[in-house]
Design a protein around this motif. Sequence first.
Motif, PDB file in Angstrom:
ATOM      1  N   ARG A 215      31.131  37.819  46.089  1.00  0.00           N
ATOM      2  CA  ARG A 215      30.351  39.059  46.173  1.00  0.00           C
ATOM      3  C   ARG A 215      29.773  39.238  47.574  1.00  0.00           C
ATOM      4  O   ARG A 215      29.714  40.359  48.103  1.00  0.00           O
ATOM      5  CB  ARG A 215      29.205  39.048  45.153  1.00  0.00           C
ATOM      6  N   LYS A 439      32.987  48.300  43.981  1.00  0.00           N
ATOM      7  CA  LYS A 439      32.937  46.843  44.147  1.00  0.00           C
ATOM      8  C   LYS A 439      31.694  46.412  44.915  1.00  0.00           C
ATOM      9  O   LYS A 439      31.058  45.393  44.593  1.00  0.00           O
ATOM     10  CB  LYS A 439      34.195  46.361  44.848  1.00  0.00           C
ATOM     11  N   GLN A 440      31.322  47.208  45.943  1.00  0.00           N
ATOM     12  CA  GLN A 440      30.161  46.833  46.746  1.00  0.00           C
ATOM     13  C   GLN A 440      28.866  46.936  45.922  1.00  0.00           C
ATOM     14  O   GLN A 440      28.015  46.050  45.974  1.00  0.00           O
ATOM     15  CB  GLN A 440      30.053  47.735  47.994  1.00  0.00           C
ATOM     16  N   ALA A 443      28.758  44.146  43.445  1.00  0.00           N
ATOM     17  CA  ALA A 443      28.422  42.888  44.108  1.00  0.00           C
ATOM     18  C   ALA A 443      26.930  42.832  44.431  1.00  0.00           C
ATOM     19  O   ALA A 443      26.268  41.797  44.283  1.00  0.00           O
ATOM     20  CB  ALA A 443      29.260  42.726  45.379  1.00  0.00           C
ATOM     21  N   PHE A 446      24.941  42.321  41.344  1.00  0.00           N
ATOM     22  CA  PHE A 446      25.143  40.923  40.925  1.00  0.00           C
ATOM     23  C   PHE A 446      24.202  39.995  41.693  1.00  0.00           C
ATOM     24  O   PHE A 446      23.518  39.145  41.113  1.00  0.00           O
ATOM     25  CB  PHE A 446      26.602  40.534  41.157  1.00  0.00           C
TER      26      PHE A 446
END
Length: 818
Positions: A215, A439-440, A443, A446
């Motif tokens: 990540r 995705k960013q 991440a 997360f």
Amino acid sequence: MIRIDKINIKEFRGIRELTLDLTGQNFAACGPNGTGKSGIVDAIEFALTGNISRLAGAGTGGLSVKAHGPHVDSRNKPEVASVTIDVTIPSLGNKKAQIRRTVKSASAPEIMPADKGVIAAFESVNLHPEFVLSRRELIRYVLSEPGQRSKEVQSLLRLDDIEKLRGVLQKIANACGKDLPALARAEKDAITNLLVALDTAQLSKKSVLDAVNPRRELLGLPPLTDLDANTSVKDGLSTTTASTPGRVPKVQAAADLAILREAIQALKGDAFKQACSTAEANAAELGKDAKSLDGLSREALLKSALELYDGAVCPVCDTLFEPDAFTNHLAGKLAHLDDVSKRRAKLEAELKPILDALHAAGTALNTMIEYTGLFSPKIDTTALTEFRTVLRGRYQQVQRLLPLDDTCAILSAAHGVPDMEPSLAALAAAIAAIPEPNKQDAARDFLVLAQERLENYRTARLKFAAGKVRADHATRIFASYGTVTTTALENIYKDVESDFACYYRKINEDDEKSFTAKLMPSIGKLGFDVDFYGRGHFPPGAYHSEGHQDGMGLCLYLALMNHLLGPNFTFAVLDDVLMSVDAGHRRQVCTLLKEMFPNTQFIFTTHDEIWLRHMKSEGLIKGRNFAHFRTWTVDLGPTEWDDRDVWAELEGYLAKNDVRAAAALLRHYLEHFAKEACDRLRANVEFRGDAQFMLGDLLPNATSTLGDLLRRAKVAANSWNQKDVVERIGTIEVAFVEAKTKTGYENWQINTAVHFNEWADLKKEDFTPVVSAFQTFTRAFGCGTCNEMYFVVPARGKKEGLRCGCGALNLNLLQKGG
């Protein structure tokens, strides 16, 4: 410490005014019960400490020094109730000092001179109030229970804080150990939440790095190569690009919802149902046994009392308890519930997986309820919060266990779960409606959540670790303290044990020359066994007589004081402590005190005249260093068998024309005088088993013995050609015969004027000359310089001399060449 030279008592307890000259030597106060002896003991203790033991302790409720220290007629004038003591302080080069204390200002004594050394000496005495010993204090060292004896002996040795501190350390250790389960559960919950956030099966440095580094790479952040206590997995994230506050992380929320569904499903599962059924059956079986049910209730109460005890007052009944006494008392009760404790432990083991399942479901509910407030529009979580409340109640009751009926009811319904599917479905829909993050963003979410839960885990882990360290340290400190103090006490008691046995052998050397004893210290206890004629060691109360027990009590006290003060043990008050010691061992007791404690001033009280004579004949009490009380009245206080006292009182009776009272007093005084004269002159008196000698049994023998001794002394002086001594003896003889003749004593059988059975019928004019004559007669038995009655030396064996206390008379009875 000190040695007492003089005591002056005014309006204190039962004494109106009394002055005693102790001259720093051993002193005895003798007299029947109720004649004021204890008032002297109270006065000494009050002057030196400000307290009176007789007015404190068990059974003295409502009594106080302030209210009951003054004489009853001065109870509203505490300022006139005073005790003044003149002392010598050996440690300061025999410095003279004085302390005066009034009941009104009991806490503020007047000390002269008020220099540091003198004040320190009196403070030292105040720190050792055990210098006053009565039989009730003495025997408790011998016949107490081990725990109580430990307390008494350690108090005497100034070691009583040892037990208090031990109790505190034990309480701390117990409290620290009690905190660990909750801290462990908090750490376990934190680990579970962190694993969910990381989407990994186990927690390790590698698993965390493997989860966060991909990540971080997506976000253009450098990978983490290590993970220590301060590492942040979101390190490098810009606050401006951080996840929007309040946004629900879709992936993690979905995972948490799945965990909640699993936890709820577990409550409905067959395994949970079976566990509840088994535990319910065993709890019900235990509840059928009324005795066991009562035992469980008592055990719970006792354990709660131990946990809530504050070191002073019982939390159940508000009774004052010493820490050691309280814990030992409850420990003894818990020991009787051993079977119940085992059955309870087995049931609690069966309940543990049930509690774990309830806790897991409650934790999962908490997590999802926190999410619901972040959704817009908000989701109705009434069903979730209500069930969380139900779970909390179930958990608390099962953990509490009692009442068993309530626990059984919970277990029978524990697998029952309300329909929460509408709420869960709404949550699932709300989570699904969250836009799929790129995705960013995923991440970033997360890393933010992982860091939050990592910090929670670190905090929980540190708290648990700190709790374990505390519990471990507390346990080890408690154990070390017990080991060290026990070892130290063993060394102390070994010395005391040796001295005690030595002293006891001394006073029982005729039949117990091989006597030994065992003082056995352990945490909170002091065992005490003594040898019984080589048959083994037993508690003192097992086979030894009361007289032997009293002797043991004195010897143990002396051994303890010798260990505590050593050469500073210069002063002790023994208040009627040896009354049950048989006559055959009294001389040995006197010898023990003389030989083993030559530098200690002992002040004795006794109601036994024979004891007083033993102490005088053995040289423990010298000269006139005693007070012999004959009576006590509330108006006058104690009165002594003292010339000044008696003749002044006789004059008072005659002034009031009370011949009957005067005659009775003179008769009683002459009986006392004749006993003393026969004892000091070693006169031959016809033996009476009941020791009830009449005046006619004593006075003739005393009179003839003194006449015989003077004649023997004259013969001896002539044999040594000591003309001046012969002349002096002649003068004494003339005065003695003249005094005897004036009493008409030798004609008493035919002259009713001097027949003491007829005195009460005489008139004042007839009886006054009788009083005057007997006053002169009794004074002829003693020295005009020191006013002490003549006495024969030695006390036993061949008579060698006739002396007085000051040495003005020292006549040899042994002829030259005899």
